[in-house]
Design a protein around this motif. Sequence first.
Motif, mmCIF file in Angstrom:
data_model
loop_
_atom_site.group_PDB
_atom_site.id
_atom_site.type_symbol
_atom_site.label_atom_id
_atom_site.label_comp_id
_atom_site.label_asym_id
_atom_site.label_seq_id
_atom_site.Cartn_x
_atom_site.Cartn_y
_atom_site.Cartn_z
ATOM 1 N N GLY A 248 0.846 -1.212 0.000
ATOM 2 C CA GLY A 248 0.000 0.000 0.000
ATOM 3 C C GLY A 248 0.872 1.250 0.000
ATOM 4 O O GLY A 248 0.433 2.313 0.433
ATOM 5 N N GLY A 249 2.107 1.124 -0.504
ATOM 6 C CA GLY A 249 3.086 2.226 -0.459
ATOM 7 C C GLY A 249 2.579 3.461 -1.187
ATOM 8 O O GLY A 249 1.929 3.360 -2.232
ATOM 9 N N HIS A 250 2.903 4.605 -0.644
ATOM 10 C CA HIS A 250 2.390 5.852 -1.218
ATOM 11 C C HIS A 250 3.284 7.017 -0.800
ATOM 12 O O HIS A 250 4.181 6.854 0.048
ATOM 13 C CB HIS A 250 0.960 6.099 -0.731
ATOM 14 C CG HIS A 250 0.875 6.444 0.735
ATOM 15 N ND1 HIS A 250 -0.150 7.178 1.285
ATOM 16 C CD2 HIS A 250 1.698 6.163 1.768
ATOM 17 C CE1 HIS A 250 0.053 7.320 2.580
ATOM 18 N NE2 HIS A 250 1.158 6.727 2.900
ATOM 19 N N TYR A 251 3.012 8.147 -1.403
ATOM 20 C CA TYR A 251 3.647 9.385 -0.965
ATOM 21 C C TYR A 251 2.580 10.457 -1.125
ATOM 22 O O TYR A 251 2.249 10.846 -2.241
ATOM 23 C CB TYR A 251 4.885 9.678 -1.821
ATOM 24 C CG TYR A 251 5.781 10.765 -1.267
ATOM 25 C CD1 TYR A 251 5.393 11.540 -0.179
ATOM 26 C CD2 TYR A 251 7.022 11.014 -1.829
ATOM 27 C CE1 TYR A 251 6.221 12.514 0.332
ATOM 28 C CE2 TYR A 251 7.858 11.991 -1.326
ATOM 29 C CZ TYR A 251 7.454 12.736 -0.245
ATOM 30 O OH TYR A 251 8.256 13.710 0.253
ATOM 31 N N GLU A 252 2.057 10.864 0.001
ATOM 32 C CA GLU A 252 0.913 11.799 -0.056
ATOM 33 C C GLU A 252 1.339 13.158 -0.605
ATOM 34 O O GLU A 252 2.534 13.442 -0.715
ATOM 35 C CB GLU A 252 0.310 11.920 1.346
ATOM 36 C CG GLU A 252 -0.576 10.730 1.659
ATOM 37 C CD GLU A 252 -1.322 10.859 2.971
ATOM 38 O OE1 GLU A 252 -1.105 11.842 3.691
ATOM 39 O OE2 GLU A 252 -2.122 9.963 3.271
ATOM 40 N N PRO A 253 0.351 14.016 -0.956
ATOM 41 C CA PRO A 253 0.673 15.271 -1.640
ATOM 42 C C PRO A 253 1.812 16.061 -0.993
ATOM 43 O O PRO A 253 1.820 16.270 0.221
ATOM 44 C CB PRO A 253 -0.654 16.028 -1.581
ATOM 45 C CG PRO A 253 -1.678 14.940 -1.612
ATOM 46 C CD PRO A 253 -1.093 13.819 -0.814
ATOM 47 N N HIS A 254 2.727 16.482 -1.829
ATOM 48 C CA HIS A 254 3.923 17.202 -1.353
ATOM 49 C C HIS A 254 4.503 17.976 -2.527
ATOM 50 O O HIS A 254 4.125 17.754 -3.686
ATOM 51 C CB HIS A 254 4.957 16.202 -0.839
ATOM 52 C CG HIS A 254 5.474 15.303 -1.929
ATOM 53 N ND1 HIS A 254 4.804 14.184 -2.337
ATOM 54 C CD2 HIS A 254 6.570 15.388 -2.728
ATOM 55 C CE1 HIS A 254 5.461 13.607 -3.322
ATOM 56 N NE2 HIS A 254 6.536 14.330 -3.599
ATOM 57 N N PHE A 255 5.429 18.871 -2.216
ATOM 58 C CA PHE A 255 6.222 19.527 -3.256
ATOM 59 C C PHE A 255 7.604 18.901 -3.252
ATOM 60 O O PHE A 255 8.106 18.512 -2.192
ATOM 61 C CB PHE A 255 6.371 21.023 -2.961
ATOM 62 C CG PHE A 255 5.078 21.774 -3.076
ATOM 63 C CD1 PHE A 255 4.423 21.861 -4.288
ATOM 64 C CD2 PHE A 255 4.527 22.402 -1.969
ATOM 65 C CE1 PHE A 255 3.224 22.556 -4.399
ATOM 66 C CE2 PHE A 255 3.330 23.091 -2.074
ATOM 67 C CZ PHE A 255 2.676 23.173 -3.286
#
Length: 679
Positions: free
Chosen positions: A569-576
């Motif tokens: 379920g790997g992810h990277y939530e909203p970021h710059f």
Amino acid sequence: MGTETSRMGAGWDGDKDRQEGDQHHPAPPQPAWRIRETPTPLPPFSPIKAGPLRPFPPLSPGGGGRMRARELGALVTLGVLGALLGRGALGIPEVLGALGVLGVLWVLLALEVPGALRALLGLGALGVLEVLRVLEVLGVLGELGVLGALGVLGALLALLPPPAPAETFSAMLSVRGALGAERRLLRRLRSYLREENARLRRLRRFYEKVQVLHQDPEASVDNPLLAFSLIKRLHSDWLNIIYSEEATGNAQALHAGLREVEQELPGAEDLDGAAQALMRLQDVYALSVKGLANGIFQRSGTDHPPLYSPGRRVSLSADDCFHVGKVAYDTGDYYHSITWLEEAVSLFRLSYGSWNPEDRSSLEDALDHLAFSYFMAGNISHALSLSREFLHYDPSNQRVTKNVAKYEKLLEMGTGVSARPLRRPNSTRLQSRDAYEELCQRPRGQPAPERLLHLGCSYETNSSPYLLLQPAKKEMVRIRPYVALYHDFISDAEAETIKGLAGPWLQRSVVASGEKQQKAEYRISQSAWLKDTADPVVRALDQRIAAITGLDLRPPYAEYLQVVNYGLGGHYEPHFDHATSRKSPLYRMKSGNRIATVMIYLSAVEAGGSTAFIYANFSVPVVKNAALFWWNLRKNGNGDGDTLHAGCPVLAGDKWVANKWIHEHGQEFRRPCGADPGD
Ligand SMILES: O=C(O)CCC(=O)C(=O)O
Ligand SMILES: [Fe+2]
């Protein structure tokens, strides 16, 4: 090792200013659940305590694994040395020296590094000893000095922090690695079953032999032979049968098998991480928990085709569902605990009476936790009926009996109805959660017709001789913010090489939080940095990126290549990708902010894992071997807020990406400032 990696120098462990609007750092933790709105304060209730259900016996005697045994060994040696010192058999320098050697050995054993590297370190330690010996021979250090130096060295090494246990859930490479441990356990269990079956067959023969004697009227103890064998049986045969050494031996071999893989077993945080992953997939892809428990990846309340159809459908057991619910329960997240424990309860009810040896929970456990979750959610009547059902199975439980009385009282007082339905907790505090999730669920976004005019595909040489013979296959994804996808940017073989180089160096990815870097739940992956000197493939990649972007990638104008492997379920939530605070560790490179990102998809995924641009309202599905390019900064040097982006949770598959972050400095003539200050 041929691979050069760096955690310092030109590459940073990521700089991910997670923010939306003016939120600059990961937000402080807030309760992940909604407190029930109750007009009157409740009498104290007895929740089930958080914590393990039935504790496992410790793996190694003493409960601490191999490390504990080593520590014990070190302590004993210390004691012996202390005693020798006390009796004047050894002087202080000799004791210091012995401590040094002990410290070196201890650290080498404790290091969680591959055997070959450990051997190298061992050789290194021998090298140090040799240098000290030479110094002694040359008279630079006396014998005492050498021993003293060894002692200091050993003490310093022993002070090193113990290696962090490797995480399993945060990279699919590690999850796959866990298969090896299970395969070894399977082999052990197979031989255990074989041996035990043979033993049981022998037991049965004994049983039948004695049984026949007891049933045969002719077999009288008047016969001295039968009388003798009866006495012998009762004196020793039965004891041998009951206290079977063979059984103990078989069990010991099985336990030894477990100890062998002990270091590779996922820890409690891995189980938590895996459960959180299932809940994340449930949330982001709006999946039905009942469906998931049945092995179907279906959106709740729809009859759309499943988002993912595995080749082999596997369902979850009641105990599996209970564990997911329990992880939510332990963090006070009753929204999720209710959905998963409901499933656990109905599966346990279906199979009541049959028992799986691997289960750690039961229908009673699930009822107990579910009842309390409902109570916390304000649904007293559900809490009451589940607690009554619990008492049906375990009538003597005092705690639940008291709870039932209190629930009844509350209902009598008319406070049993929830004010509002339980809502999903926004534990990640994402302002744009809905937009983000909608983008993750969306199949490749079809651009509006007026946009299509400017979009399209082209072969680009970018005036670079490098691209003359093999132009880049560019697909414009968006004009503003400028996002382009370069198809077939790398070959399958190059992707495999890069993954192979990075694999042994993967570590949990971190994010920038103010001046610090730390791991965060909103970025679940492991990453490694590759220098261009690590392999010709990495160098060639740099050249290709320079050719398509026209930018200068020479140090310190670009960071090393960051290779990322997502986990369960790997992810990277909203970021710059660019820094939004001058304090960011990214500025330590002294080459300005990150002007552009080139992100290469090193693998395909089976479902999920798109790259979503939240404010720009589009998502790019994973295209194996393609590279996604975008400018993080506007021409005036300011961060482009429209580049807020995220890696959606991987629903199924193994997602790998490689990031190349290019900095502002060095690009002054390659991407000049715009004449328009607002550009
Ligand atoms: O994996 C993705 O799609 C996005 C990754 C990303 O944004 C990053 O690593 O900075
Ligand atoms: Fe990013």
